[in-house]
Every structure is written in C-alpha cells, then in structure tokens.
Design a protein around this motif. Structure first.
Motif, PDB file in Angstrom:
ATOM      1  N   ALA A   1      34.927   6.464 -31.727  1.00 19.04           N
ATOM      2  CA  ALA A   1      35.625   7.589 -32.347  1.00 19.04           C
ATOM      3  C   ALA A   1      37.084   7.664 -31.920  1.00 19.04           C
ATOM      4  CB  ALA A   1      34.901   8.892 -32.007  1.00 19.04           C
ATOM      5  N   GLN A   2      37.349   7.261 -30.672  1.00 25.77           N
ATOM      6  CA  GLN A   2      38.694   7.398 -30.107  1.00 25.77           C
ATOM      7  C   GLN A   2      39.465   6.078 -30.094  1.00 25.77           C
ATOM      8  OE1 GLN A   2      40.066  10.209 -28.617  1.00 25.77           O
ATOM      9  NE2 GLN A   2      38.421  11.504 -27.878  1.00 25.77           N
ATOM     10  N   PHE A   3      38.968   5.084 -30.815  1.00 27.02           N
ATOM     11  CA  PHE A   3      39.593   3.758 -30.691  1.00 27.02           C
ATOM     12  C   PHE A   3      41.064   3.762 -31.100  1.00 27.02           C
ATOM     13  CE2 PHE A   3      40.221  -0.808 -31.638  1.00 27.02           C
ATOM     14  CZ  PHE A   3      39.890  -1.298 -30.386  1.00 27.02           C
ATOM     15  N   ASP A   4      41.422   4.561 -32.103  1.00 28.10           N
ATOM     16  CA  ASP A   4      42.831   4.647 -32.496  1.00 28.10           C
ATOM     17  C   ASP A   4      43.679   5.228 -31.371  1.00 28.10           C
ATOM     18  OD1 ASP A   4      42.336   3.514 -34.921  1.00 28.10           O
ATOM     19  OD2 ASP A   4      42.407   5.392 -36.064  1.00 28.10           O
ATOM     20  N   ALA A   5      43.159   6.258 -30.694  1.00 28.57           N
ATOM     21  CA  ALA A   5      43.889   6.866 -29.574  1.00 28.57           C
ATOM     22  C   ALA A   5      43.980   5.895 -28.400  1.00 28.57           C
ATOM     23  CB  ALA A   5      43.204   8.155 -29.142  1.00 28.57           C
ATOM     24  N   ILE A   6      42.890   5.162 -28.154  1.00 25.85           N
ATOM     25  CA  ILE A   6      42.896   4.152 -27.086  1.00 25.85           C
ATOM     26  C   ILE A   6      43.952   3.085 -27.383  1.00 25.85           C
ATOM     27  CG2 ILE A   6      41.519   2.279 -26.066  1.00 25.85           C
ATOM     28  CD1 ILE A   6      39.035   4.086 -26.549  1.00 25.85           C
ATOM     29  N   SER A   7      44.116   2.783 -28.664  1.00 21.43           N
ATOM     30  CA  SER A   7      45.041   1.726 -29.088  1.00 21.43           C
ATOM     31  C   SER A   7      46.488   2.198 -29.223  1.00 21.43           C
ATOM     32  CB  SER A   7      44.577   1.164 -30.441  1.00 21.43           C
ATOM     33  OG  SER A   7      43.243   0.702 -30.369  1.00 21.43           O
ATOM     34  N   ASP A   8      46.735   3.496 -29.104  1.00 27.41           N
ATOM     35  CA  ASP A   8      48.083   4.046 -29.292  1.00 27.41           C
ATOM     36  C   ASP A   8      49.072   3.402 -28.328  1.00 27.41           C
ATOM     37  OD1 ASP A   8      50.083   5.943 -30.248  1.00 27.41           O
ATOM     38  OD2 ASP A   8      49.895   6.808 -28.245  1.00 27.41           O
ATOM     39  N   ARG A   9      50.175   2.884 -28.862  1.00 32.08           N
ATOM     40  CA  ARG A   9      51.129   2.119 -28.054  1.00 32.08           C
ATOM     41  C   ARG A   9      52.323   2.939 -27.580  1.00 32.08           C
ATOM     42  NH1 ARG A   9      52.225  -3.714 -30.533  1.00 32.08           N
ATOM     43  NH2 ARG A   9      53.038  -3.887 -28.399  1.00 32.08           N
ATOM     44  N   SER A  10      52.330   4.238 -27.864  1.00 28.29           N
ATOM     45  CA  SER A  10      53.516   5.034 -27.550  1.00 28.29           C
ATOM     46  C   SER A  10      53.787   5.124 -26.056  1.00 28.29           C
ATOM     47  CB  SER A  10      53.388   6.439 -28.147  1.00 28.29           C
ATOM     48  OG  SER A  10      52.278   7.122 -27.580  1.00 28.29           O
ATOM     49  N   ARG A  11      52.762   4.978 -25.228  1.00 30.26           N
ATOM     50  CA  ARG A  11      52.954   5.058 -23.770  1.00 30.26           C
ATOM     51  C   ARG A  11      52.566   3.752 -23.085  1.00 30.26           C
ATOM     52  NH1 ARG A  11      49.744  10.264 -21.826  1.00 30.26           N
ATOM     53  NH2 ARG A  11      50.774   9.752 -19.852  1.00 30.26           N
ATOM     54  N   GLU A  12      52.589   2.653 -23.815  1.00 31.15           N
ATOM     55  CA  GLU A  12      52.170   1.389 -23.216  1.00 31.15           C
ATOM     56  C   GLU A  12      53.167   0.919 -22.156  1.00 31.15           C
ATOM     57  OE1 GLU A  12      51.746  -1.643 -26.155  1.00 31.15           O
ATOM     58  OE2 GLU A  12      53.890  -1.945 -26.410  1.00 31.15           O
ATOM     59  N   THR A  13      52.663   0.122 -21.241  1.00 30.04           N
ATOM     60  CA  THR A  13      53.483  -0.404 -20.148  1.00 30.04           C
ATOM     61  C   THR A  13      53.313  -1.920 -20.083  1.00 30.04           C
ATOM     62  OG1 THR A  13      51.683  -0.119 -18.552  1.00 30.04           O
ATOM     63  CG2 THR A  13      53.256   1.703 -18.771  1.00 30.04           C
ATOM     64  N   VAL A  14      54.197  -2.563 -19.323  1.00 35.12           N
ATOM     65  CA  VAL A  14      54.064  -3.987 -18.993  1.00 35.12           C
ATOM     66  C   VAL A  14      53.713  -4.052 -17.515  1.00 35.12           C
ATOM     67  CG1 VAL A  14      55.213  -6.225 -18.908  1.00 35.12           C
ATOM     68  CG2 VAL A  14      55.777  -4.603 -20.733  1.00 35.12           C
TER      69      VAL A  14
END
Length: 292
Positions: A260-273
C-alpha cells in the motif's frame, strides 16, 4: 592549470586497442610513465611504441588480468623500471553476449573472471605499493549495462555492477593511505561494440572522447567514490541512492502495508547518497526508535 602526470607511473590494462589504448596514449602524452597491458603481446608493444614515438615513456606487459602470476610480473616490471605505481586503470574486458536463458554458466563465469576478478587481482597487486607510498589512484571500468541493465548482457552487467561495489569499499579502505578509487562508465565505439550500433552513431563515439574523464579521475585532485559516465564528449555522474523510506513496524499486516505504501517508500524527495553501507541500518533504526 593543465592536469599533468610527470613522475607518475600508470598501469592500463586491456590497453592494446580501443579505450585502453586511448587512456594509455593520453596518460603518456601528459608525462606519465605507462605500463601498457594487453592479452596480446604484439598489441601491448605496439601501443607502448606509439607512446615512445610521441616522446613519452612506456613499457609493454603481456598477459591476462585473470592470471595472478602475469599480473604480479607486470607490477614487478613497473617497480623495477620506476620504483612505484601511482595509477591503475582497470580497463580490460571481454563480451560474451547472449540472453540469459541461452547463456551458459561458463560464459557467465568467464566474463566475471576477466572484468570483476581481474580488476580485483590487479588492484590487490598494487594495493601494498600504493599504501606504502601513501598515494594511489584506481579506476574501475563500469558500464551503463551494469548500472541500468541491458538485454543480452546479464554476465557483463553483473560484473560491471560488481565493480561499483568493489569501488565503494576500496574507496573507504584506501582513504587513510591517500588512495582514491573511482568508476568510469564509458560509451565508445570499440572492437567490443562493433556491430551493435549504426555507423553514424559509432562515428560520434570516439574512444578518445572518454579519456579526458579518465585523466581527471586519476589526477592529484581526483575525487573518490565517484561514478563518472562519459561518451561522445558528454560527461554525467551516476549515484547509488537511498530513499528516506517509511517506518511500518513489524505487525502481521506489514506485507500489505509495504504494498500500500510502496509509492511513499519509493519517494525520492529526501533520498541520500550513503557514504557507507551502515547508513542504511542507521536510517532504519532511527526511524524505528522514533516510531516506538
């Protein structure tokens, strides 16, 4: 200020033609003393002769990068001639393209042996030298086929992504000794790519257009842990990133919540390296503690 390599010793594997030849010529033109490696002795010697004819310094070293004795002899030749090894360009490679369903495990292993294990053999051979002199520049040749996939190249892609993982760890382990490790993902018309692209496209993909990126990655001011992509005079950078994710706990319905939350899990707005693999665990535990 021009990037120069005066007094530096460079080993370039698979340098009897294509990309490796251009890398070796470029390093030699800017003052490096070059060990030209190739599986075919005549090809290695021809490129070394080219460098010398242009006023540079080079020796040839024949042998497969998957042959530990040949690699040890190559490094010893550099040490005997010049007393140090500053730069290693892991460029040697082969192709055994076939769709995975038709690929033999022998073809899978052979490609990994040359690209991935060969790079590890060469890097391990120079590692103690670089650590002792507190200076080293190592480049792994990765590929978009590894970073993003490509039909018919499961073996090649696996090897090339494996080189990214090798680079990530060696850049951490080498930092204290002044060793910087990076990846170069080239797009170029070589013997390995002949027949894969139309002639008009191949004409733009001169291997010489990739070597400027290589020169930067092995320079005194090189970065470390970079994946530099290069082709046709264009340069990009690729990253392995981690999204912030969503803390879902450990309840019985978590599989359904992941769906159900896969889109939120995939959200890249706060991604890091992440700068180390441990950062994934730190992120997960931090969110778990905050959510408890």
């Amino acid at each position: 200020m021009q990037i120069r390599f005066d007094g530096r010793v460079a080993i370039v594997t698979g340098a009897g033609g294509g990309l490796g030849r251009q890398h070796a010529l470029a390093l030699g033109a800017r003052g490096a003393q070059v060990v030209v490696n190739d599986f075919v002795a005549a090809n290695a010697e021809a490129v070394a002769a080219e460098i010398r004819a242009a006023g540079g310094t080079a020796i040839a070293a024949a042998g497969s990068v998957s042959d530990e004795a040949a690699v040890a002899a190559m490094v010893q030749a550099a040490m005997t001639a010049w007393g140090r090894v500053d730069i290693l360009v892991n460029n040697a490679g082969i192709l055994r393209d076939k769709s995975f369903g038709k690929m033999t495990l022998a073809d899978f292993r052979e490609v990994l042996e040359v690209h991935l294990v060969g790079a590890a053999i060469c890097t391990q051979a120079v590692w103690p030298v670089m650590r002792a002199q507190k200076y080293g520049r190592v480049v792994m040749t990765t590929s978009s086929s590894g970073l993003y996939g490509n039909f018919g190249q499961a073996n090649y892609g696996a090897a090339k992504m494996g080189l990214v993982g090798l680079m990530q760890t060696l850049s951490i382990e080498g930092a204290k000794d002044g060793i910087r490790v990076n990846c170069l993902a080239p797009t170029a018309a070589t013997q390995m790519t002949e027949g894969l692209m139309p002639p008009a496209v191949l004409a733009k993909l001169d291997p010489a257009a990739v070597s400027p990126g290589l020169l930067f990655l092995v320079s005194d001011d090189a970065p470390t842990r970079a994946i530099l992509c290069a082709g046709a005079g264009t340069f990009e950078r690729a990253y392995v990133t981690l999204t912030h994710g969503v803390h879902l706990g450990t309840g019985p319905d978590v599989p359904e919540q992941v769906a159900a939350q896969f889109d939120a899990i995939s959200d890249r707005s706060r991604e890091t390296v992440p700068m180390a693999g441990s950062e994934q665990g730190q992120n997960e535990v931090t969110q778990a503690v905050a959510g408890s």
